[in-house]
Design a protein around this motif. Structure first.
Motif, PDB file in Angstrom:
ATOM      1  N   LEU A  32      -5.925 -12.455   5.627  1.00 20.33           N
ATOM      2  CA  LEU A  32      -5.308 -11.227   5.136  1.00 20.33           C
ATOM      3  C   LEU A  32      -5.376 -10.151   6.203  1.00 20.33           C
ATOM      4  O   LEU A  32      -6.392 -10.012   6.894  1.00 20.33           O
ATOM      5  CB  LEU A  32      -6.023 -10.754   3.865  1.00 20.33           C
ATOM      6  CG  LEU A  32      -5.458  -9.525   3.165  1.00 20.33           C
ATOM      7  CD1 LEU A  32      -4.065  -9.803   2.601  1.00 20.33           C
ATOM      8  CD2 LEU A  32      -6.397  -9.087   2.050  1.00 20.33           C
ATOM      9  N   LEU A  33      -4.298  -9.413   6.324  1.00 23.68           N
ATOM     10  CA  LEU A  33      -4.221  -8.298   7.266  1.00 23.68           C
ATOM     11  C   LEU A  33      -4.095  -7.001   6.448  1.00 23.68           C
ATOM     12  O   LEU A  33      -2.999  -6.651   6.032  1.00 23.68           O
ATOM     13  CB  LEU A  33      -3.018  -8.489   8.189  1.00 23.68           C
ATOM     14  CG  LEU A  33      -2.990  -7.705   9.485  1.00 23.68           C
ATOM     15  CD1 LEU A  33      -2.076  -8.384  10.469  1.00 23.68           C
ATOM     16  CD2 LEU A  33      -2.612  -6.285   9.302  1.00 23.68           C
ATOM     17  N   PRO A  34      -5.211  -6.319   6.197  1.00 24.92           N
ATOM     18  CA  PRO A  34      -5.122  -5.044   5.486  1.00 24.92           C
ATOM     19  C   PRO A  34      -4.706  -3.935   6.449  1.00 24.92           C
ATOM     20  O   PRO A  34      -5.177  -3.881   7.581  1.00 24.92           O
ATOM     21  CB  PRO A  34      -6.550  -4.825   4.981  1.00 24.92           C
ATOM     22  CG  PRO A  34      -7.401  -5.537   5.980  1.00 24.92           C
ATOM     23  CD  PRO A  34      -6.591  -6.701   6.481  1.00 24.92           C
ATOM     24  N   ILE A  35      -3.818  -3.089   5.995  1.00 22.14           N
ATOM     25  CA  ILE A  35      -3.334  -1.975   6.812  1.00 22.14           C
ATOM     26  C   ILE A  35      -3.719  -0.692   6.090  1.00 22.14           C
ATOM     27  O   ILE A  35      -3.274  -0.440   4.981  1.00 22.14           O
ATOM     28  CB  ILE A  35      -1.813  -2.063   7.020  1.00 22.14           C
ATOM     29  CG1 ILE A  35      -1.456  -3.405   7.651  1.00 22.14           C
ATOM     30  CG2 ILE A  35      -1.313  -0.900   7.869  1.00 22.14           C
ATOM     31  CD1 ILE A  35       0.003  -3.749   7.596  1.00 22.14           C
ATOM     32  N   PHE A  36      -4.568   0.105   6.716  1.00 21.55           N
ATOM     33  CA  PHE A  36      -5.061   1.347   6.126  1.00 21.55           C
ATOM     34  C   PHE A  36      -4.191   2.492   6.619  1.00 21.55           C
ATOM     35  O   PHE A  36      -4.081   2.715   7.824  1.00 21.55           O
ATOM     36  CB  PHE A  36      -6.520   1.572   6.517  1.00 21.55           C
ATOM     37  CG  PHE A  36      -7.412   0.444   6.092  1.00 21.55           C
ATOM     38  CD1 PHE A  36      -7.972   0.434   4.826  1.00 21.55           C
ATOM     39  CD2 PHE A  36      -7.686  -0.621   6.937  1.00 21.55           C
ATOM     40  CE1 PHE A  36      -8.788  -0.602   4.405  1.00 21.55           C
ATOM     41  CE2 PHE A  36      -8.504  -1.655   6.538  1.00 21.55           C
ATOM     42  CZ  PHE A  36      -9.053  -1.651   5.272  1.00 21.55           C
ATOM     43  N   VAL A  37      -3.574   3.202   5.671  1.00 18.67           N
ATOM     44  CA  VAL A  37      -2.567   4.209   6.044  1.00 18.67           C
ATOM     45  C   VAL A  37      -2.753   5.476   5.225  1.00 18.67           C
ATOM     46  O   VAL A  37      -3.041   5.406   4.037  1.00 18.67           O
ATOM     47  CB  VAL A  37      -1.134   3.669   5.797  1.00 18.67           C
ATOM     48  CG1 VAL A  37      -0.090   4.666   6.257  1.00 18.67           C
ATOM     49  CG2 VAL A  37      -0.919   2.335   6.465  1.00 18.67           C
ATOM     50  N   ASN A  38      -2.554   6.604   5.886  1.00 17.25           N
ATOM     51  CA  ASN A  38      -2.365   7.851   5.154  1.00 17.25           C
ATOM     52  C   ASN A  38      -0.983   8.380   5.504  1.00 17.25           C
ATOM     53  O   ASN A  38      -0.332   7.899   6.435  1.00 17.25           O
ATOM     54  CB  ASN A  38      -3.479   8.863   5.437  1.00 17.25           C
ATOM     55  CG  ASN A  38      -3.218   9.712   6.655  1.00 17.25           C
ATOM     56  OD1 ASN A  38      -2.673   9.244   7.642  1.00 17.25           O
ATOM     57  ND2 ASN A  38      -3.616  10.943   6.600  1.00 17.25           N
ATOM     58  N   TYR A  39      -0.522   9.326   4.730  1.00 19.78           N
ATOM     59  CA  TYR A  39       0.856   9.803   4.828  1.00 19.78           C
ATOM     60  C   TYR A  39       1.228  10.275   6.238  1.00 19.78           C
ATOM     61  O   TYR A  39       2.365  10.120   6.661  1.00 19.78           O
ATOM     62  CB  TYR A  39       1.093  10.917   3.808  1.00 19.78           C
ATOM     63  CG  TYR A  39       2.532  11.324   3.702  1.00 19.78           C
ATOM     64  CD1 TYR A  39       3.447  10.498   3.059  1.00 19.78           C
ATOM     65  CD2 TYR A  39       2.982  12.520   4.253  1.00 19.78           C
ATOM     66  CE1 TYR A  39       4.779  10.860   2.962  1.00 19.78           C
ATOM     67  CE2 TYR A  39       4.316  12.886   4.164  1.00 19.78           C
ATOM     68  CZ  TYR A  39       5.198  12.060   3.521  1.00 19.78           C
ATOM     69  OH  TYR A  39       6.518  12.408   3.434  1.00 19.78           O
ATOM     70  N   GLY A  40       0.289  10.801   6.956  1.00 20.75           N
ATOM     71  CA  GLY A  40       0.570  11.283   8.312  1.00 20.75           C
ATOM     72  C   GLY A  40       0.925  10.186   9.297  1.00 20.75           C
ATOM     73  O   GLY A  40       1.464  10.463  10.368  1.00 20.75           O
ATOM     74  N   ASN A  59       1.152 -12.158   4.860  1.00 25.02           N
ATOM     75  CA  ASN A  59      -0.199 -12.028   4.313  1.00 25.02           C
ATOM     76  C   ASN A  59      -0.850 -10.708   4.750  1.00 25.02           C
ATOM     77  O   ASN A  59      -1.902 -10.677   5.358  1.00 25.02           O
ATOM     78  CB  ASN A  59      -1.066 -13.233   4.692  1.00 25.02           C
ATOM     79  CG  ASN A  59      -1.117 -13.490   6.185  1.00 25.02           C
ATOM     80  OD1 ASN A  59      -0.155 -13.259   6.895  1.00 25.02           O
ATOM     81  ND2 ASN A  59      -2.242 -13.984   6.649  1.00 25.02           N
ATOM     82  N   TRP A  60      -0.186  -9.614   4.383  1.00 24.30           N
ATOM     83  CA  TRP A  60      -0.668  -8.262   4.657  1.00 24.30           C
ATOM     84  C   TRP A  60      -0.614  -7.444   3.372  1.00 24.30           C
ATOM     85  O   TRP A  60       0.091  -7.796   2.428  1.00 24.30           O
ATOM     86  CB  TRP A  60       0.176  -7.584   5.744  1.00 24.30           C
ATOM     87  CG  TRP A  60       1.647  -7.569   5.424  1.00 24.30           C
ATOM     88  CD1 TRP A  60       2.575  -8.485   5.846  1.00 24.30           C
ATOM     89  CD2 TRP A  60       2.343  -6.637   4.602  1.00 24.30           C
ATOM     90  NE1 TRP A  60       3.806  -8.167   5.322  1.00 24.30           N
ATOM     91  CE2 TRP A  60       3.695  -7.031   4.558  1.00 24.30           C
ATOM     92  CE3 TRP A  60       1.968  -5.493   3.890  1.00 24.30           C
ATOM     93  CZ2 TRP A  60       4.659  -6.338   3.838  1.00 24.30           C
ATOM     94  CZ3 TRP A  60       2.935  -4.801   3.175  1.00 24.30           C
ATOM     95  CH2 TRP A  60       4.270  -5.231   3.164  1.00 24.30           C
ATOM     96  N   MET A  61      -1.361  -6.366   3.372  1.00 27.86           N
ATOM     97  CA  MET A  61      -1.288  -5.403   2.281  1.00 27.86           C
ATOM     98  C   MET A  61      -1.637  -4.028   2.834  1.00 27.86           C
ATOM     99  O   MET A  61      -2.362  -3.918   3.814  1.00 27.86           O
ATOM    100  CB  MET A  61      -2.225  -5.761   1.128  1.00 27.86           C
ATOM    101  CG  MET A  61      -3.688  -5.678   1.469  1.00 27.86           C
ATOM    102  SD  MET A  61      -4.780  -6.075   0.080  1.00 27.86           S
ATOM    103  CE  MET A  61      -4.522  -4.685  -0.990  1.00 27.86           C
ATOM    104  N   VAL A  62      -1.086  -3.008   2.217  1.00 26.50           N
ATOM    105  CA  VAL A  62      -1.362  -1.627   2.615  1.00 26.50           C
ATOM    106  C   VAL A  62      -2.373  -1.046   1.636  1.00 26.50           C
ATOM    107  O   VAL A  62      -2.178  -1.118   0.424  1.00 26.50           O
ATOM    108  CB  VAL A  62      -0.075  -0.776   2.622  1.00 26.50           C
ATOM    109  CG1 VAL A  62      -0.396   0.688   2.866  1.00 26.50           C
ATOM    110  CG2 VAL A  62       0.904  -1.308   3.663  1.00 26.50           C
ATOM    111  N   LEU A  63      -3.440  -0.496   2.163  1.00 28.17           N
ATOM    112  CA  LEU A  63      -4.379   0.285   1.369  1.00 28.17           C
ATOM    113  C   LEU A  63      -4.115   1.746   1.691  1.00 28.17           C
ATOM    114  O   LEU A  63      -4.389   2.209   2.797  1.00 28.17           O
ATOM    115  CB  LEU A  63      -5.832  -0.066   1.692  1.00 28.17           C
ATOM    116  CG  LEU A  63      -6.371  -1.258   0.928  1.00 28.17           C
ATOM    117  CD1 LEU A  63      -6.136  -2.529   1.680  1.00 28.17           C
ATOM    118  CD2 LEU A  63      -7.809  -1.044   0.610  1.00 28.17           C
TER     119      LEU A  63
END
Length: 151
Positions: A32-40, A59-63
């Motif tokens: 799994l490739l988690p991608i941590f993102v905020n609006y900026g 196989n990724w997801m955005v947190l």
């Protein structure tokens, strides 16, 4: 003087929001490739997601670290795959109201960066094989076959 940073611990409710998405998006091997993102950092995230889509990596997801990220990524921007974005901080936002752009090296940005290893550790404890990349990364090849060759 700025107030000290507080670590938001992953509680049961947050975990139960992330776990079904992680299970659905992980490969059969648990990669799994988690991608941590905020609006900026939406432009960077879109670029990363487009590179994953172009390579056929699913196989990724955005947190999302704020409540504006998932709606911003839900808008069509040419992704071949369905968006997998979860905002686990709804019940315990990282900042007042859960909104806002976290500028690089700001107190909120540093708090977000501190959350990422907690989630990676939690995902590893659930049996996932994690590849964590920043949002300014563009992949030119699928890295998972390479990792499969390692002992």
């Amino acid at each position: 003087m700025a107030s000290p940073l507080r670590l938001v611990r992953i509680n049961h409710q947050m975990a139960m929001e992330v776990l079904p998405v992680a299970r659905r998006r992980a490969s059969a091997d648990g990669e799994l490739l988690p991608i941590f993102v905020n609006y900026g950092f939406i432009p960077y995230a879109k670029n990363t997601l487009c590179s994953l889509s172009r390579l056929g990596i699913s196989n990724w997801m955005v947190l999302a670290m704020d409540n504006e990220t998932c709606p911003a990524l839900a808008a069509d921007f040419g992704m071949a795959q369905r968006m997998a974005c979860v905002y686990p901080y709804a019940s315990n936002p990282l900042n007042e109201g859960g909104t806002g752009v976290a500028s690089y090296r700001s107190q909120l940005f540093n708090l977000i960066v501190m959350q990422r290893p907690l989630w990676v550790r939690w995902m590893l404890s659930k049996g996932f094989k994690i590849l964590q990349c920043d949002t300014d990364v563009v992949l030119l090849h699928d890295p998972f076959p390479y990792f499969a060759t390692l002992p």
